[in-house]
Design a protein around this motif. Structure first.
Motif, PDB file in Angstrom:
ATOM      1  N   ALA A  38      44.115  36.914  37.724  1.00  0.00           N
ATOM      2  CA  ALA A  38      43.531  35.746  37.062  1.00  0.00           C
ATOM      3  C   ALA A  38      44.580  34.835  36.445  1.00  0.00           C
ATOM      4  O   ALA A  38      44.335  33.640  36.274  1.00  0.00           O
ATOM      5  CB  ALA A  38      42.546  36.196  35.988  1.00  0.00           C
TER       6      ALA A  38
ATOM      7  N   THR B  46      35.716  32.328  39.073  1.00  0.00           N
ATOM      8  CA  THR B  46      35.268  33.652  38.662  1.00  0.00           C
ATOM      9  C   THR B  46      33.884  33.890  39.250  1.00  0.00           C
ATOM     10  O   THR B  46      32.882  33.446  38.710  1.00  0.00           O
ATOM     11  CB  THR B  46      35.256  33.797  37.129  1.00  0.00           C
ATOM     12  OG1 THR B  46      34.382  32.818  36.570  1.00  0.00           O
ATOM     13  CG2 THR B  46      36.638  33.591  36.555  1.00  0.00           C
TER      14      THR B  46
ATOM     15  N   GLY C 182      33.475  40.464  34.593  1.00  0.00           N
ATOM     16  CA  GLY C 182      34.203  39.201  34.645  1.00  0.00           C
ATOM     17  C   GLY C 182      34.759  38.741  33.313  1.00  0.00           C
ATOM     18  O   GLY C 182      35.561  37.791  33.269  1.00  0.00           O
TER      19      GLY C 182
ATOM     20  N   THR D 205      38.366  36.539  32.942  1.00  0.00           N
ATOM     21  CA  THR D 205      38.175  35.146  32.543  1.00  0.00           C
ATOM     22  C   THR D 205      39.011  34.820  31.315  1.00  0.00           C
ATOM     23  O   THR D 205      39.635  33.746  31.233  1.00  0.00           O
ATOM     24  CB  THR D 205      36.685  34.858  32.273  1.00  0.00           C
ATOM     25  OG1 THR D 205      35.923  35.167  33.438  1.00  0.00           O
ATOM     26  CG2 THR D 205      36.471  33.398  31.906  1.00  0.00           C
TER      27      THR D 205
ATOM     28  N   ASN E 209      30.310  33.264  37.088  1.00  0.00           N
ATOM     29  CA  ASN E 209      29.991  34.540  36.444  1.00  0.00           C
ATOM     30  C   ASN E 209      29.337  34.244  35.104  1.00  0.00           C
ATOM     31  O   ASN E 209      29.981  34.203  34.060  1.00  0.00           O
ATOM     32  CB  ASN E 209      31.272  35.366  36.269  1.00  0.00           C
ATOM     33  CG  ASN E 209      31.073  36.631  35.464  1.00  0.00           C
ATOM     34  OD1 ASN E 209      31.650  36.789  34.391  1.00  0.00           O
ATOM     35  ND2 ASN E 209      30.256  37.530  35.953  1.00  0.00           N
TER      36      ASN E 209
END
Length: 393
Positions: A87, A97, A104, A108, A122
């Motif tokens: 990420a 995402t 998630g 994130t 998400n």
């Protein structure tokens, strides 16, 4: 050239996002791809799009992925922690995402901390910890671009309206496969019927959520954080045709709606290209194909999940986290035919009533709430299985 990382590339949104990327080869470059368990499809995607990094969360499948990609200069990682590394990859401009569920949340946060703009598919991330996520995004100057069709619609309607107060938003719902049915009917529905969504092609979890209206409930909570709204400013209307994706009402009474055919590639296309609009070859809407657009009030008595979501939103704190975790457990049980359709709401409500409420929660509080809720909901499901089998315990 925009560099994009896709977290959850083998799911419904992830695969459609890669279709959008493939249709626009001069505009996008894939930096990272991740999957939970689908090693076969992840390998196929990696061979085609040549990302710099690939993550398979199921560590038992690491050797399979590593071996298949050994002839390429692709960094292969495994495990949940590797999601956070993917990420935050330096070269990425945007992180999509598309992970399913509360898994998630941490990736994130990692993307935001790395200063990456987020294309958010998400919804559970904002449901679980909306206050934390939105505060971090503001602190790091990160844009959150919604990918859900309803929130993308609101986002598009608000373009150029930054100084104009929102009076109310209307999230539209198709009503799912059981639109108009009462509780007596819902008591007897099974897995196969619930998976037959009339308008959208989605994964099994989100399809069941749509059938129970929990998906709309989670979207209500997500909307609060995306657009800075109170519960009284959010309403849900059933719109079976799924052409008007959502509506914004401003304080002068004027309303703006975003319309289009029910195709997830359109909001994905918009999010990846934002702030620009780029040409697509998607099928165009024709009014003659839809001579009537109809609307109805959502039935929060028959579909109690929507009502429970509004209650969680009004309570705030860790309550949305509780309903999200409980819902993930009961949907899995329903998909495995361990409990009935209406029993899902019963378990969620019991979790809301019996688990500890924390009005002002930290990240650790959210993570612990998620863990405790899954354990408790799992115990309730086990008891329900015994009851369904008429076994006394």
């Amino acid at each position: 050239m925009k560099h994009i990382s896709i977290l959850g590339s083998t799911g419904s949104v992830g695969t459609q996002a890669l279709e959008v990327v493939a249709a626009n080869p001069g505009l996008y470059r894939i930096s990272a791809l991740t999957a939970q368990t689908n090693a076969k499809l992840l390998i196929e995607q990696a061979l085609r799009f040549k990302p710099g990094t690939v993550v398979i969360c199921d560590e038992a499948k690491y050797a399979e992925v590593k071996s298949a990609l050994s002839g390429l200069t692709i960094k292969v990682l495994a495990g949940e922690d590797a999601l956070c590394e993917a990420a935050g990859i330096a070269e990425a401009d945007l992180v999509l995402t598309a992970l399913m569920g509360s898994v998630g949340l941490r990736p994130t946060i990692a993307a935001i901390m790395a200063g990456k703009d987020i294309a958010l598919a998400n919804k559970e991330t904002l449901v679980v910890a909306g206050d934390l996520i939105t505060s971090l995004a503001k602190e790091h100057g990160v844009r959150i671009i919604p990918v859900d069709s309803e929130h993308s619609a609101i986002f598009q309607c608000l373009a150029g309206e930054e100084n104009n107060p929102i009076e109310k938003i209307y999230l539209t719902a198709s009503g799912g496969p059981f639109r108009g049915k009462d509780r007596a009917f819902l008591a007897g529905v099974g897995r196969a019927a619930a998976l037959k969504h009339p308008n959208w092609n989605m994964g099994p979890k989100i399809t069941i959520d749509s059938a129970s209206l929990m998906n709309k409930g989670l979207e209500v909570i997500e909307a609060k954080w995306l657009f800075g709204l109170d519960a009284d400013q959010i309403d849900v209307v059933v719109h079976p045709q799924s052409i008007i994706h959502s509506i914004v009402q401003f304080n002068d009474g004027s309303m703006k709606a975003q319309m289009g055919l029910p195709d997830m590639k359109l909001p994905i296309h918009y999010a990846l290209a934002y702030p620009n609009r780029i040409l697509s070859n998607f099928k165009r809407f024709s009014f003659m194909d839809y001579p009537e657009l109809t609307f109805a009030q959502a039935d929060r008595e028959a579909f109690r999940n929507l009502d429970l979501a509004f209650k969680a939103l009004r309570m705030g704190g860790n309550m949305p986290c509780i309903i999200n975790a409980a819902n993930e457990v009961v949907v899995n049980a329903f998909l495995n035919e361990k409990m009935g359709f209406l029993q899902m709401s019963d378990v969620i409500q019991q979790c809301m009533e019996e688990l500890e409420f924390i009005a002002e929660a930290s990240l650790n509080n959210y993570l612990e709430t998620d863990r405790h809720t899954r354990i408790f909901a799992g115990e309730l499901v086990t008891k329900q299985v015994y009851l369904n089998q008429n076994i006394k315990y």
